[in-house]
Write an enzyme that holds these catalytic residues in place. Structure first.
Site, PDB file in Angstrom:
ATOM      1  N   CYS A   1       0.851  -1.194   0.000  1.00 32.83           N
ATOM      2  CA  CYS A   1       0.000   0.000   0.000  1.00 32.83           C
ATOM      3  C   CYS A   1       0.884   1.240   0.000  1.00 32.83           C
ATOM      4  O   CYS A   1       2.011   1.224   0.480  1.00 32.83           O
ATOM      5  CB  CYS A   1      -0.972  -0.009   1.175  1.00 32.83           C
TER       6      CYS A   1
ATOM      7  N   SER B   1       3.445  -2.116   3.937  1.00 36.86           N
ATOM      8  CA  SER B   1       3.351  -0.673   3.690  1.00 36.86           C
ATOM      9  C   SER B   1       4.542  -0.221   2.860  1.00 36.86           C
ATOM     10  O   SER B   1       5.618  -0.808   2.929  1.00 36.86           O
ATOM     11  CB  SER B   1       3.356   0.080   5.018  1.00 36.86           C
ATOM     12  N   ASP B   2       4.337   0.847   2.086  1.00 39.48           N
ATOM     13  CA  ASP B   2       5.486   1.515   1.495  1.00 39.48           C
ATOM     14  C   ASP B   2       6.327   2.039   2.662  1.00 39.48           C
ATOM     15  O   ASP B   2       5.817   2.272   3.758  1.00 39.48           O
ATOM     16  CB  ASP B   2       5.023   2.665   0.597  1.00 39.48           C
ATOM     17  N   CYS B   3       7.614   2.210   2.431  1.00 40.96           N
ATOM     18  CA  CYS B   3       8.505   2.523   3.546  1.00 40.96           C
ATOM     19  C   CYS B   3       8.112   3.836   4.220  1.00 40.96           C
ATOM     20  O   CYS B   3       7.879   4.841   3.543  1.00 40.96           O
ATOM     21  CB  CYS B   3       9.946   2.547   3.061  1.00 40.96           C
TER      22      CYS B   3
ATOM     23  N   SER C   1       5.350   4.603   5.507  1.00 36.82           N
ATOM     24  CA  SER C   1       3.959   5.029   5.305  1.00 36.82           C
ATOM     25  C   SER C   1       3.172   5.119   6.603  1.00 36.82           C
ATOM     26  O   SER C   1       2.314   5.995   6.752  1.00 36.82           O
ATOM     27  CB  SER C   1       3.231   4.072   4.354  1.00 36.82           C
TER      28      SER C   1
END
Length: 739
Positions: free
Chosen positions: A240, A273-275, A277
């Site tokens: 995401c 998660s995207d880093c 996020s």
């Protein structure tokens, strides 16, 4: 001129090291008594056993990308973050080229591979990348979980990450995603419960959109590639993104995560998660009042793993707000499918792979072939390309990208096996002289005198221009669509004095406004080579000298500069709005002038197309009580007895040329103008390779509900009634859909 290759040499002190894995019963026989190490049990039972043995603090250690091992249970630390966008990468620290494997095959950046429109090639690249990844894992140089591919839609030509995507069309991006994921994940036995490596489709969803309001854009543009990844590709992970959709961060939206990915699409794997996020939800977007609330909201929404450490730091304070067991169970189940808990990988499938299986001659040849298939010839005047080596005694090679190495591999790259620059590729065939023309692609200064002097004395000129990561990359979008700095002036002045053909080679991730070159008769050929990977120079020479007949097609629209001058990148609307003058985005909704259109690309030969008895009418049978039987309807729901109904469209293709070639045949539709439907939409494509004067029949199955439907204003799929114009190859015909 000597032809020198750039090699990455293996460090002399490199030592093989061991892979990280759990359940090493050879070293610790007591582990054999644990259920999670028992390969005779099913994965669910093994995961349940493992989760039941962990303390809360130990569980929290498995919610983050740098997972903390549990030595008392024989579980080592594990770094989830590896990348494999177009070859094994060292971004993310999960993989490294500092040990026994000094480099891996670096394929073209995705946007160029996508231009091949060759689904079998997409999968073949994925398979090679996963083999090299497993080989590296076996010597402790890589992980097993790779956060690739990027399946976002390339909607704005200035976007620095467009190069990472398969382009602007949802059908192409979806087909690329499924094929690449299958190539990465597929095991030799084909068991869907086992993984060679775990892929991840990112960034979900409508990346870069904040406060997006148009339902139909979501369902007909941004979501299809992710749905295809999960439903058709059986991808092991979805990432995401940072952004918000309708005011909610995607990583904290239960409808998007638990509802759609896990609920509707049935993800078999984990959501990451995207880093940073999760931290962004609290610190930047101020969506929550405390860090603990950000952790709880994301985990409750369906997040399983946080790239970075934020969740690990604050999960204990959020304990009781969410179910940690569910999240770590999804993570462990993925590692089970990878064999991480099966003991020594050398005793299991792929355990025999090692450094000898990385950078093989076959793998490097595939990198060259992928670049050849992707290269797009956009202009070719009579008597220009292909060059005859015997007719060219002196070749002038000019431009800031003519002798580059790392520019060719774009971003999210690793260390390639070796490089062949465009100059090196060309001098393998003919003698050449070289001038940079500009010190770099920014080209604030141009040495026009030296370049024109060289060009005037040569039989032919190849100009290698374009961009690099200083112009377009992650977190760095372009400000305009022109060739940077004085590149245009350099090209024009060189072309003026040239006595023979002038080939403009454009190395870039996104499209450029090269109207000047398109309209300049002295510039006889234009080709786009993307960022063509480690073998880019070889592939460019193969096309220029006719060893390969080009068949690539543009996977994105090339717009004039005027298109972006009053168009904010933040406006996510795809559809044009005449009342405001908003032009729309991508070939599906933009009807204005283009420099080159989506799907453009020419060959050295011509192909003739002929339709074979095309179906002209589709009748939908509705129930007697259906309201559309008594009142006039524009469309009907794309559900019902007519779903599953398909028509076949056949096209005879003939090679009308004097040599072998490959035709990329597209099937587009222009639906009736209802529900603000696309002006044109790609349904399918096929590659057909034909010898001189050979013929073949290409067959497309058109599914009535899937292919003749559009998304209405509420996000529902509707079959549009009326005249659908089908664009088959170079032909068009009308298909009437009625009740």
């Amino acid at each position: 001129m000597d032809n020198i290759l750039f090699f990455i040499t293996k460090p002399s002190n490199a030592q093989s090291s061991s892979p990280k894995f759990a359940c090493d019963v050879t070293k610790n026989p007591s582990l054999a008594g644990y259920g999670f190490c028992n390969t005779g049990l099913n994965a669910e039972a093994r995961v349940t056993d493992l989760v039941g043995r962990l303390t809360l603090e130990e569980k929290i250690g498995f919610l983050v990308s740098k997972a903390t091992g549990v030595s008392r249970l024989g579980i080592p630390d594990y770094n989830w973050w590896s990348e494999a966008l177009h070859g094994v990468s060292d971004v993310g620290d999960g993989s490294s080229f500092k040990g026994p494997v000094p480099g891996a095959t670096s394929f073209p950046q995705v946007i160029l591979t996508a231009a091949s429109f060759n689904v079998s090639l997409f999968q073949a690249i994925g398979k090679v990348v996963s083999t090299e990844a497993r080989a590296m894992y076996n010597v402790g140089a890589a992980g097993l979980t790779f956060w690739s591919p990027n399946v976002n839609i390339f909607r704005d030509p200035r976007w620095g990450r467009g190069q990472e995507t398969p382009g602007e069309d949802p059908t192409l991006v979806s087909k690329y995603a499924v094929a690449y994921v299958k190539g990465l994940q597929g095991t030799d036995g084909g068991d869907p419960n086992l993984l060679k490596v775990a892929a991840c489709c990112k960034h979900y969803t409508a990346y870069d959109v904040d406060n997006w309001k148009g339902v139909s854009h979501m369902d007909d543009t941004f979501q299809p590639p992710f749905k295809s990844c999960v439903v058709d590709g059986n991808v092991a992970s979805v990432m995401c993104s940072y952004n918000q959709v309708n005011g909610k961060p995607t990583c904290a939206d239960p409808d998007l995560l638990s509802g759609v990915i896990r609920g509707q699409w049935k993800l078999n794997g984990y959501i990451v998660s995207d880093c940073d996020s999760v931290e962004v939800i609290y610190a930047n977007q101020h969506y929550t009042k405390t860090p603990e609330e950000a952790v709880a909201k994301s985990m409750l929404a369906g997040l399983d793993l946080n790239c970075d450490h934020f969740t690990g730091q604050h999960a204990l304070g959020a304990e009781g707000w969410f179910d940690v067991d569910t999240a770590i169970s999804n993570n462990f189940a993925t590692l089970m499918r990878l064999g991480f808990f099966n003991g020594d990988p050398k005793k299991h499938p792929y355990g025999n792979l090692g450094p000898q299986d990385v950078c093989t001659a076959e793998n490097q040849e595939l990198a060259r072939e992928a670049a050849r298939q992707g290269i797009v010839l956009l202009k070719n005047s009579p008597g220009s390309l292909p060059f005859s080596p015997s007719a060219i005694k002196t070749l002038a090679v000019i431009g800031p990208n003519a002798n580059v190495t790392d520019t060719m591999i774009g971003n999210y790259h690793g260390v390639p096996c070796k490089y062949t620059t465009p100059l090196q590729g060309l001098v393998e065939t003919v003698w050449a002289k070289y001038q940079m023309g500009c010190p770099n692609v920014a080209c604030t200064e141009a040495d026009i005198d030296s370049a024109t002097s060289l060009a005037a004395s040569a039989d032919a000129v190849v100009l290698v221009m374009g961009t690099d990561l200083s112009i377009e990359r992650e977190d760095h979008d372009r400000v305009d669509l022109f060739l940077p700095g004085k590149q245009q002036q350099l090209v024009t002045e060189v072309a003026k004095v040239a006595k023979g053909p002038v080939v403009l080679v454009i190395m870039s991730g996104g499209g450029l406004d090269v109207t000047f070159a398109k309209n300049d008769p002295k510039i006889t050929s234009i080709m786009w080579v993307g960022f063509p990977g480690q073998a880019g120079g070889l592939a460019i020479a193969d096309v220029i000298f006719g060893r390969h007949n080009p068949s690539g097609k543009l996977p994105m629209t090339w717009y004039p500069q005027s298109y972006v001058e009053n168009l904010p990148m933040s406006n996510m609307n795809m559809r044009a709005d005449n009342s405001t003058g908003y032009p729309g985005r991508t070939y599906r909704f933009y009807t204005g002038e283009t420099v080159y259109a989506f799907g453009d690309g020419i060959s050295y030969i011509h192909f003739n197309h002929r339709l074979i008895k095309p179906p002209r009418l589709v009748s939908l049978s509705l129930a007697k009580s259906h309201p559309c039987r008594t009142s006039k309807c524009q469309s009907v729901d794309a559900i019902g007895p007519y779903c599953g109904k398909a028509i076949e469209v056949q096209l005879r293709v003939r090679n009308a040329g004097e040599r072998e070639g490959t035709d990329t045949v597209f099937l587009f539709t222009t639906p009736p103008a209802v529900h603000r439907s696309p002006v044109k939409h790609l349904l399918a494509f096929e590659k057909v390779r034909l010898g001189k004067e050979e013929k073949a029949v290409v067959r497309f199955n058109v599914d009535v509900c899937k292919d003749l439907s559009v998304v209405d204003e509420t996000g529902k799929r509707k079959i549009a009634l009326g005249v659908h114009v089908l664009h088959v190859g170079s032909l068009k015909y009308s298909l009437i859909v009625r009740i």
